[in-house]
Design a protein around this motif. Structure first.
Motif, short mmCIF file in Angstrom:
data_model
loop_
_atom_site.label_atom_id
_atom_site.label_comp_id
_atom_site.label_asym_id
_atom_site.label_seq_id
_atom_site.Cartn_x
_atom_site.Cartn_y
_atom_site.Cartn_z
N GLY A 1 0.76 -1.23 0.00
CA GLY A 1 0.00 0.00 0.00
C GLY A 1 0.79 1.28 0.00
O GLY A 1 0.23 2.36 0.04
N VAL A 2 2.12 1.22 -0.05
CA VAL A 2 2.94 2.43 -0.05
C VAL A 2 3.67 2.52 -1.38
O VAL A 2 4.35 1.59 -1.79
N ASP A 3 3.55 3.65 -2.03
CA ASP A 3 4.25 3.90 -3.31
C ASP A 3 4.04 2.77 -4.29
O ASP A 3 4.98 2.13 -4.76
N GLN A 4 2.79 2.51 -4.64
CA GLN A 4 2.47 1.39 -5.51
C GLN A 4 3.10 1.49 -6.89
O GLN A 4 3.39 0.47 -7.50
N LEU A 5 3.28 2.69 -7.38
CA LEU A 5 3.80 2.82 -8.73
C LEU A 5 5.30 2.63 -8.80
O LEU A 5 5.84 2.35 -9.86
N GLU A 6 5.98 2.77 -7.67
CA GLU A 6 7.42 2.56 -7.66
C GLU A 6 7.72 1.23 -7.02
O GLU A 6 7.45 1.00 -5.85
N TYR A 7 8.25 0.29 -7.77
CA TYR A 7 8.62 -1.05 -7.31
C TYR A 7 7.42 -1.86 -6.84
O TYR A 7 7.59 -2.90 -6.24
N GLY A 8 6.22 -1.39 -7.03
CA GLY A 8 5.06 -2.13 -6.56
C GLY A 8 4.91 -2.10 -5.06
O GLY A 8 4.26 -2.95 -4.47
N GLY A 9 5.48 -1.14 -4.38
CA GLY A 9 5.40 -1.04 -2.93
C GLY A 9 6.64 -1.63 -2.28
O GLY A 9 7.44 -2.30 -2.91
N TYR A 10 6.78 -1.40 -1.00
CA TYR A 10 8.00 -1.77 -0.28
C TYR A 10 7.82 -2.92 0.68
O TYR A 10 8.71 -3.21 1.47
N GLY A 11 6.67 -3.57 0.65
CA GLY A 11 6.46 -4.73 1.51
C GLY A 11 5.46 -4.46 2.61
O GLY A 11 5.06 -3.33 2.87
N SER A 12 5.06 -5.54 3.28
CA SER A 12 4.07 -5.43 4.34
C SER A 12 4.34 -6.43 5.44
O SER A 12 5.02 -7.44 5.24
N LEU A 13 3.79 -6.13 6.60
CA LEU A 13 3.70 -7.07 7.71
C LEU A 13 2.21 -7.35 7.88
O LEU A 13 1.43 -6.42 7.99
N PHE A 14 1.83 -8.63 7.84
CA PHE A 14 0.41 -8.96 7.85
C PHE A 14 0.11 -9.98 8.95
O PHE A 14 1.01 -10.64 9.46
N GLU A 15 -1.17 -10.07 9.28
CA GLU A 15 -1.66 -11.11 10.19
C GLU A 15 -2.81 -11.83 9.54
O GLU A 15 -3.54 -11.26 8.73
N TYR A 16 -2.95 -13.11 9.87
CA TYR A 16 -4.02 -13.93 9.31
C TYR A 16 -4.74 -14.61 10.46
O TYR A 16 -4.13 -15.33 11.26
N ASP A 17 -6.04 -14.36 10.54
CA ASP A 17 -6.87 -14.97 11.56
C ASP A 17 -7.40 -16.30 11.03
O ASP A 17 -8.19 -16.31 10.08
N ILE A 18 -6.97 -17.41 11.61
CA ILE A 18 -7.32 -18.73 11.10
C ILE A 18 -8.83 -18.98 11.12
O ILE A 18 -9.40 -19.40 10.11
N PRO A 19 -9.53 -18.75 12.25
CA PRO A 19 -10.97 -19.06 12.25
C PRO A 19 -11.79 -18.27 11.23
O PRO A 19 -12.68 -18.81 10.58
N SER A 20 -11.48 -16.98 11.06
CA SER A 20 -12.28 -16.16 10.14
C SER A 20 -11.75 -16.18 8.71
O SER A 20 -12.47 -15.82 7.78
N GLY A 21 -10.47 -16.56 8.53
CA GLY A 21 -9.87 -16.54 7.20
C GLY A 21 -9.58 -15.16 6.68
O GLY A 21 -9.46 -14.96 5.47
N VAL A 22 -9.43 -14.18 7.57
CA VAL A 22 -9.21 -12.79 7.17
C VAL A 22 -7.74 -12.42 7.32
O VAL A 22 -7.13 -12.63 8.38
N LEU A 23 -7.17 -11.86 6.25
CA LEU A 23 -5.81 -11.34 6.28
C LEU A 23 -5.88 -9.82 6.42
O LEU A 23 -6.61 -9.17 5.68
N THR A 24 -5.11 -9.28 7.36
CA THR A 24 -5.08 -7.84 7.63
C THR A 24 -3.65 -7.35 7.55
O THR A 24 -2.74 -7.97 8.12
#
Length: 182
Positions: free
Chosen positions: A131-154
């Motif tokens: 979500g940061v500087d999408q047009l340059e290098y496609g962004g610089y990376g992310s740290l994410f979490e995934y809730d197993i019961p709900s199947g939601v990635l944030t």
């Protein structure tokens, strides 16, 4: 990546290449009692299952193995998957987006391992997107979490090259103070 000793006593790992699906990589197990190596799953370059896994598998508290591929999936930007060692069932849980989508907040191209924190969620990082500087290098990376019961990635953090780094590789860990470090 490294091998994982699962609750059934077998050692599980992944290869970045080889297999029966366009040389896209494999999940395999080794039985140390019998000395038998078994091909459990071939990633496939052509069916959206993900390809070129990096990092190691983890076994979550629910008994399933979880991992990441750096490429492949519906957007060719990697997937998060589960693997049931009781049934040899492979399931894509999340397709990471690609840099052509300017709403790519989740990131793309993960090149590390997942980690299950004390709250039960899976955490990982992507090398691009976020979500940061999408047009340059496609962004610089992310740290994410995934809730197993709900199947939601944030997405928790979208890295930006100036304030908090860029292009993370590797894996996170949780220290005794409860904080995640990477």
């Amino acid at each position: 990546g490294s091998l994982l000793e699962a609750c059934n006593g077998k050692l599980y790992g992944m290869s970045i290449g080889g297999g029966n699906g366009g040389f896209a990589g494999t999940i395999f197990d080794f039985n140390p009692v019998t000395g038998t190596l078994t091909l459990d799953y071939s990633f496939n370059s052509y069916n959206g299952s993900g390809k070129q896994p990096f990092g190691s598998l983890i076994q979550a508290t629910n008994g399933l193995l979880y991992g990441l591929t750096s490429e492949g999936g519906t957007n060719n930007s990697g997937v998060m998957f589960s693997f049931d060692i009781a049934t040899n069932t492979y399931t894509v849980l999340f397709n990471f987006d690609n840099y052509y989508n300017t709403n790519n907040n989740q990131g793309m191209n993960p090149v590390g391992s997942l980690f299950q924190a004390s709250n039960g969620k899976l955490y990982g990082m992507t090398q691009q997107g976020g979500g940061v500087d999408q047009l340059e290098y496609g962004g610089y990376g992310s740290l994410f979490e995934y809730d197993i019961p709900s199947g939601v990635l944030t997405t928790d953090i979208g890295f930006d090259i100036d304030l908090n780094g860029a292009f993370p590789t590797g894996s996170l860990m949780q220290a005794s103070n409860g904080m995640l470090y990477g």
